[in-house]
Design an enzyme around this catalytic site. Sequence first.
Site, PDB file in Angstrom:
ATOM      1  N   ASP A 449       1.025  -1.065  -0.238  1.00 22.06           N
ATOM      2  CA  ASP A 449       0.156  -0.153   0.395  1.00 22.06           C
ATOM      3  C   ASP A 449       0.634   1.363  -0.138  1.00 22.06           C
ATOM      4  O   ASP A 449       2.261   1.262   0.334  1.00 22.06           O
ATOM      5  CB  ASP A 449      -0.978  -0.343   1.413  1.00 22.06           C
ATOM      6  CG  ASP A 449      -2.062   0.566   1.374  1.00 22.06           C
ATOM      7  OD1 ASP A 449      -2.152   1.835   0.230  1.00 22.06           O
ATOM      8  OD2 ASP A 449      -3.135   0.760   1.687  1.00 22.06           O
ATOM      9  N   ASP A 514     -10.855   2.139  -3.558  1.00 21.99           N
ATOM     10  CA  ASP A 514     -11.318   2.238  -1.865  1.00 21.99           C
ATOM     11  C   ASP A 514     -13.122   1.296  -1.959  1.00 21.99           C
ATOM     12  O   ASP A 514     -13.707   1.145  -1.022  1.00 21.99           O
ATOM     13  CB  ASP A 514     -10.863   2.998  -0.616  1.00 21.99           C
ATOM     14  CG  ASP A 514      -9.516   2.006   0.204  1.00 21.99           C
ATOM     15  OD1 ASP A 514      -9.085   1.340  -0.153  1.00 21.99           O
ATOM     16  OD2 ASP A 514      -8.360   3.225   0.493  1.00 21.99           O
TER      17      ASP A 514
HETATM   18  C1  DGJ Z   1      -5.355   2.193   1.960  1.00 23.36           C
HETATM   19  C2  DGJ Z   1      -6.220   0.481   1.066  1.00 23.36           C
HETATM   20  O1  DGJ Z   1      -6.859   0.838  -0.269  1.00 23.36           O
HETATM   21  C3  DGJ Z   1      -7.146  -0.217   2.246  1.00 23.36           C
HETATM   22  O2  DGJ Z   1      -7.444  -1.187   1.326  1.00 23.36           O
HETATM   23  C4  DGJ Z   1      -6.412  -0.435   2.967  1.00 23.36           C
HETATM   24  O3  DGJ Z   1      -5.335  -1.680   3.417  1.00 23.36           O
HETATM   25  C5  DGJ Z   1      -6.034   0.230   3.785  1.00 23.36           C
HETATM   26  N1  DGJ Z   1      -5.167   1.756   2.899  1.00 23.36           N
HETATM   27  C6  DGJ Z   1      -5.498  -0.232   5.004  1.00 23.36           C
HETATM   28  O4  DGJ Z   1      -4.561   2.187   5.945  1.00 23.36           O
END
Ligand code: DGJ
Length: 695
Positions: A449, A514
């Site tokens: 991430d 997301d």
């Molecule tokens: C952003 C990601 O897109 C989410 O899926 C998740 O992993 C969060 N970060 C966790 O902090």
Amino acid sequence: MSVTEPAANVWVLRTPNSAYVLSLGGEDVPLAAHWGAPVDDETAVALAKVPSDPARGSWESRLDGREEYPSDTGLRFTEPALALRFPDDSRTVRWMFTGSAVEEGHLRLRYRELTRPVRLTLHYRVSARHDVLERWTELETDVPVEVVRADSAAWCLPPFDHPRLSSLHGRWGADSRLERTALPPGAVHLGSRRTTTSPMHNPWVALDDGTATEAHGEVWTAALAWSGTWHIDVQRLPNGRVVANVGAGHEAPVARLSGGTTYEAPKSCGLWTAGGFGAASRAWHESILAGVLPHAGELRPVLYNSWEATGFTLDEANQLALAEQAAALGCELFVMDDGWFGRRVSDNAGLGDWLPNSARFPNGLGPLIERVHDLGMRFGIWVEPEMVNPDSDLYRAHPDWVYASPGYPRHELRNQLVLNLGHPEVAAWLHDWLDKLLTDNDIAFVKWDMNRPVTDPGPYGDLLWSTRHTLALYSILDRLRRDHPAVRFESCASGGGRVDLGVLARTDQVWTSDNTDASDRLHIQEGFSQLYPARAMTAWVTDAPNFLTGNRLPLKFRFHVAMAGVLGVGGDLPQWTADERALAIDLIAQYKRVRPIVQHGQLHRLRSPRESSAPALAYLSATGDEAAVFQFLDGHRYGEPARPARLPFLPAGTWADADTGTRYPAAFLATHGLDAGLFRDHDSAVTHLRRVADA
Ligand code: DGJ
């Protein structure tokens, strides 16, 4: 497929379904002669002789819109692809052709600068396996030079009366939405100055004469294989021509070279088709599966991800409970998300301290991983290696490891700062803890991430935004992949903020957005599919109401939308009812039956969610013997039944519904369509068709 030189200084690059012709004009300037349908050598030579458009008055140049790689001096007025500054403040360059070389589909045109020891190579590469033409450039210098701009390519298109631009735009939670708009005179600038690709725009464009449709018409499309800052400038010139400059970097410079060094631009990929936007996407997908994704032939497992279920409250017990339920549904990979390490009980602390939180995992990760394996699943883990919370042991020990402008306040986003990967000690530390994590634990999948851009580059200035951070990231990823060949990686940047052909060469799938609202996802996935294949598109089924939109969509609809990509589950499973679990078991089993068609087949977008409240799409298997047809009602009114989705792409013969046995001649499905019986909003259906022997 091949590169030929049918006449002196005329080159033809051929892919299976297209041709690209270029030649040297006056003063050795490389000129675009043709990008389009296949041509024979004789036609290519004739095309290369077509004179440039006459310049009107003294305000235009005959080179405008024809030049393969315009610089910013000389008789030319379009946006430069190349701009250099020498220590004496001069920018003048004049490129002298020194020769060409052809080797296995790879053409190099070599130039030297008239008065300075600087060399430029234009690269072109084609493959017999797909229709993408790769272009990039390389600069070598024996003297110091600032590279203000060194694009990968300027893509020259024919003149159009009404050019149209397709691009992908978005923001957090609203990634990769397709925009199709008339191209105004002047220039449209797309790009990112956020250190990474960004969800705001994706480095891809498609251009047409305003009449192309999903199934018909010429489409010219280009992308950039790069995960740092970037720009695509699409110009509509006074002479009607359209040029797209594609390159790394945003503001100048992209590099500062000392004597004896080289700058190589990332690859820009271009593709022409006469088959409309649908054919363009299928050709992109084919090329990505053939030459970009590292393990494209694999089937990606159905994953479970814990983020939306347990957020920052995770511990061994709740992950075990989720894993048990996920396995019972048929999930094959359990991914533990953020919150497993350091004092990471919220987004305020802990990033950088990559040891399991001892209160949450008193015996380390071993027991959870073992149990996940016992349940028949592989284990995956979330990391955000480029970041640090100021409230962390790492930051307390190494406050100088972050990007910062000395003497100026720092800017935190999501309470975090960015590690300076250009610092060898930082890069080594980052590699070493990840390497140890993967060596000490049986981890099959890493979700990498990245949740904020760089804002305080300090002494690294624009070079950081342009190249430095991204090259360091690539090198760490490449090394980890080499040393841990069984581990698969997912690229995530708050969803789809780092999705591009550069990162896809180093990762196995991406976290698309997301936003897991299935209705929004229809749009996000449609945009994503313009360039990227379903094989790379992770899509989770999460809870209702959706955390972002509040929508309560039926579970079946949520599943069907996610089944159009790499299916994942991200709900709080202990809260699901027995009926919901039973439905999930059925749908995951159905997904596994159609998975090879979805992940390795050809996409046909049948009705766009932008234009229809009954969006539909289908995948045809690589062998042409199976299809998976997805139909939805979304935003539907008046209870009118959805029109059957027509399937004109099915090979001739008799097709049977694999679940009900109902048979249809291909011609029936092409003309009447497949009726899924949808009439209520958020009804949906996935139909698995098989070609059977004629009755
Ligand atoms: C952003 C990601 O897109 C989410 O899926 C998740 O992993 C969060 N970060 C966790 O902090």
